[in-house]
Each structure stands twice: as C-alpha cells, then as structure tokens.
Design a protein around this motif. Structure first.
Motif, short mmCIF file in Angstrom:
data_model
loop_
_atom_site.label_atom_id
_atom_site.label_comp_id
_atom_site.label_asym_id
_atom_site.label_seq_id
_atom_site.Cartn_x
_atom_site.Cartn_y
_atom_site.Cartn_z
N GLY A 78 0.81 -1.36 -0.04
CA GLY A 78 -0.04 -0.02 -0.01
C GLY A 78 0.68 1.36 -0.10
N LEU A 79 1.92 1.35 0.63
CA LEU A 79 3.07 2.34 0.76
C LEU A 79 3.42 2.55 -0.49
N ALA A 80 3.88 1.32 -1.27
CA ALA A 80 4.47 1.65 -2.62
C ALA A 80 3.60 1.98 -3.71
N VAL A 81 2.19 1.69 -3.54
CA VAL A 81 1.22 2.17 -4.26
C VAL A 81 1.04 3.69 -4.26
N ALA A 82 1.16 4.09 -3.14
CA ALA A 82 1.09 5.74 -2.64
C ALA A 82 2.08 6.56 -3.11
N LEU A 83 3.42 5.83 -3.17
CA LEU A 83 4.60 6.57 -3.69
C LEU A 83 4.51 6.68 -5.19
N LEU A 84 3.97 5.75 -5.66
CA LEU A 84 3.98 5.58 -7.22
C LEU A 84 2.97 6.37 -7.83
N ASP A 85 1.90 6.76 -6.96
CA ASP A 85 0.74 7.47 -7.34
C ASP A 85 0.79 8.67 -8.21
N THR A 86 1.75 9.50 -7.93
CA THR A 86 2.01 10.78 -8.70
C THR A 86 2.77 10.38 -10.21
N ARG A 87 3.67 9.56 -9.81
CA ARG A 87 4.33 9.08 -11.19
C ARG A 87 3.39 8.24 -12.20
N GLU A 88 2.47 7.68 -11.61
CA GLU A 88 1.59 6.93 -12.40
C GLU A 88 0.42 8.03 -13.18
N ARG A 89 0.05 8.97 -12.41
CA ARG A 89 -0.73 10.02 -12.98
C ARG A 89 0.14 10.82 -14.04
N VAL A 90 1.21 10.97 -14.01
CA VAL A 90 1.90 11.83 -15.17
C VAL A 90 1.79 11.05 -16.27
N LEU A 91 2.16 9.58 -16.22
CA LEU A 91 1.81 8.75 -17.34
C LEU A 91 0.50 8.79 -17.90
N GLN A 92 -0.51 8.56 -17.11
CA GLN A 92 -1.90 8.45 -17.46
C GLN A 92 -2.20 9.75 -18.11
N GLU A 93 -1.82 11.07 -17.75
CA GLU A 93 -2.28 12.34 -18.60
C GLU A 93 -1.64 12.32 -19.72
N ALA A 94 -0.34 11.83 -19.84
CA ALA A 94 0.49 11.68 -21.24
C ALA A 94 -0.24 10.96 -22.15
N ILE A 95 -0.71 9.81 -21.58
CA ILE A 95 -1.54 9.08 -22.59
C ILE A 95 -2.87 9.62 -22.94
N LEU A 96 -3.58 10.18 -22.15
CA LEU A 96 -4.74 10.96 -22.35
C LEU A 96 -4.86 12.13 -23.26
N TYR A 97 -3.72 12.93 -23.03
CA TYR A 97 -3.75 14.40 -23.36
C TYR A 97 -2.26 14.94 -24.12
N GLY A 98 -1.42 13.94 -23.91
CA GLY A 98 -0.15 14.20 -24.42
C GLY A 98 0.16 14.31 -25.90
N PRO A 99 1.28 14.37 -26.28
CA PRO A 99 1.47 14.50 -27.92
C PRO A 99 1.60 13.13 -28.28
N PRO A 100 1.41 12.86 -29.77
CA PRO A 100 1.46 11.67 -30.23
C PRO A 100 3.03 11.40 -30.31
N PRO A 101 3.58 10.00 -30.21
CA PRO A 101 2.66 8.98 -30.32
C PRO A 101 2.14 8.17 -29.10
N LEU A 102 2.61 8.71 -28.03
CA LEU A 102 1.86 8.18 -26.60
C LEU A 102 0.66 8.67 -26.48
N GLY A 103 0.44 9.97 -26.71
CA GLY A 103 -0.94 10.56 -26.70
C GLY A 103 -1.82 10.47 -28.03
N PRO A 104 -2.89 10.96 -27.91
CA PRO A 104 -3.95 10.68 -29.31
C PRO A 104 -3.18 11.22 -30.37
#
Length: 204
Positions: A78-104
C-alpha cells in the motif's frame, strides 16, 4: 479521434478517463500524516532498499504510531502504491492528453509501441517500488487501479485483434515488475525493450 481520447478536457469523460488514478482527498491532519509517512518511506527505501525497511522503522521516522500507518496504507504494498501514485498520474495524463505517439493522434500500432517504451521507462526507474506494489500480497497487481487503466488503454489499441482484452493482459504480463526484474540481469534493457515491442506487434 482515438477511442481513448477525449480531446479537450471538457464534456463527458471517456471510459479510460474514468479509470485515471484520482488524487487523494483527505482532511488536513490526515494529509500531514500521509505526507510524513510517504516522505519517511521514500527516504528509507532510497537509503536501505525496499525489502530491508520495516513498517516500524517508517512509522518511527515519520513520527506517527504504527496503527496510523496501518490504517492509512495497510502494508508495504500500500505504501509502494501511494509513492507511485503521482508518477502513474503523469504517465496517464500523457496517454490521455499528451502529444503523439504516446498521446492521441497517432495510429494505434505506433501508440502501442510508445506505451511499451514509456511504461518500461517508468518501470525501470521505480522497479523495486513497483515490484513491491505488485507482489507484497497475492494478486495485488490486479487490484491496483492503475492496472485497470493500463489494461483498458492497451485493449483499446488492440481493437481488431481476436480478443483485445486477453491480448492486453498478455502484454501487461510481460511488463510485470517481477518478470522484468528477473530478466534484466541476463538480457538487459535493450533486448527486453525490443522483445516487448515484438510481442506488442504480434498481438495486433
């Protein structure tokens, strides 16, 4: 427009957006305890390694009771998940809204390769933490909300294959932290990366 892209951040959320890791919402005192615990865990993990640090050490360093830590995070995963939380959100944002090819905006095959590379970069940068988050308890990896996000994204990109949902699980299995940690000393990053790209191409 890509199936997992919402374009501008307005209007109804897409199914993939709904799976984003949400930022924590909590009272000010709970937020202070959370910050103290995560700061202590990050420092101790960096100094001694994830496996060598106990919850007692983290609680003592953070200046909170062990019960507070358990109630908030449950265990080291649970601690590891919480520490990774911000890093995961950065990658998720890049997938959803970032420039291609990672983003749309790019073809699905290119986006899939970009996801493999970006996820592997994230994984290798935080391998011990991700491994702890996925393996501390049986089945932990599949209960993590971020896994559902990665799976839905990959399944969307594999639309048109015989079974996109299964194929997405297959690719993510090859990206499991325990698996990558076992292969890394023998194969190294470049061979693992090439192999994962090849798997992704074969699944389409």
């Amino acid at each position: 427009m890509d199936a997992n892209s919402s374009g501008p951040r307005s209007g109804s959320a897409t199914p993939l957006e709904l799976l984003r890791t949400p930022p924590p919402k909590e009272r000010a005192d709970a937020a202070r305890n959370r910050t103290a615990i995560l700061d202590a865990a990050a420092r101790l993990f960096a100094e001694h390694g994830v496996a060598a640090v106990s919850l007692d050490q983290i609680a003592a360093t953070a200046g909170v009771g062990k019960g507070t830590l358990f109630r908030r995070f449950g265990d080291k995963s649970g601690l590891a998940v919480a520490l990774l939380d911000t890093r995961e959100r950065v990658l998720q944002e890049a997938i959803l809204y970032g420039p291609p090819p990672l983003g749309p905006g790019a073809p699905s095959a290119e986006r899939l390769t970009a996801f493999v590379d970006a996820y592997l970069d994230y994984l290798l940068a935080h391998l011990d933490l991700v491994r702890m988050s996925e393996t501390a308890t049986p089945g932990a990896r599949y209960r993590i909300g971020a896994y559902r996000f990665w799976h839905r994204h990959v399944a969307i990109l594999l639309d048109g294959s015989p079974d996109p949902d299964h194929a997405a699980h297959v690719l993510l299995a090859a990206l499991a932290a325990e698996h990558i940690a076992a292969l890394l000393p023998e194969l190294g990053d470049p061979r693992i990366r090439v192999g994962l790209r090849r798997i992704a191409g074969q699944l389409r």
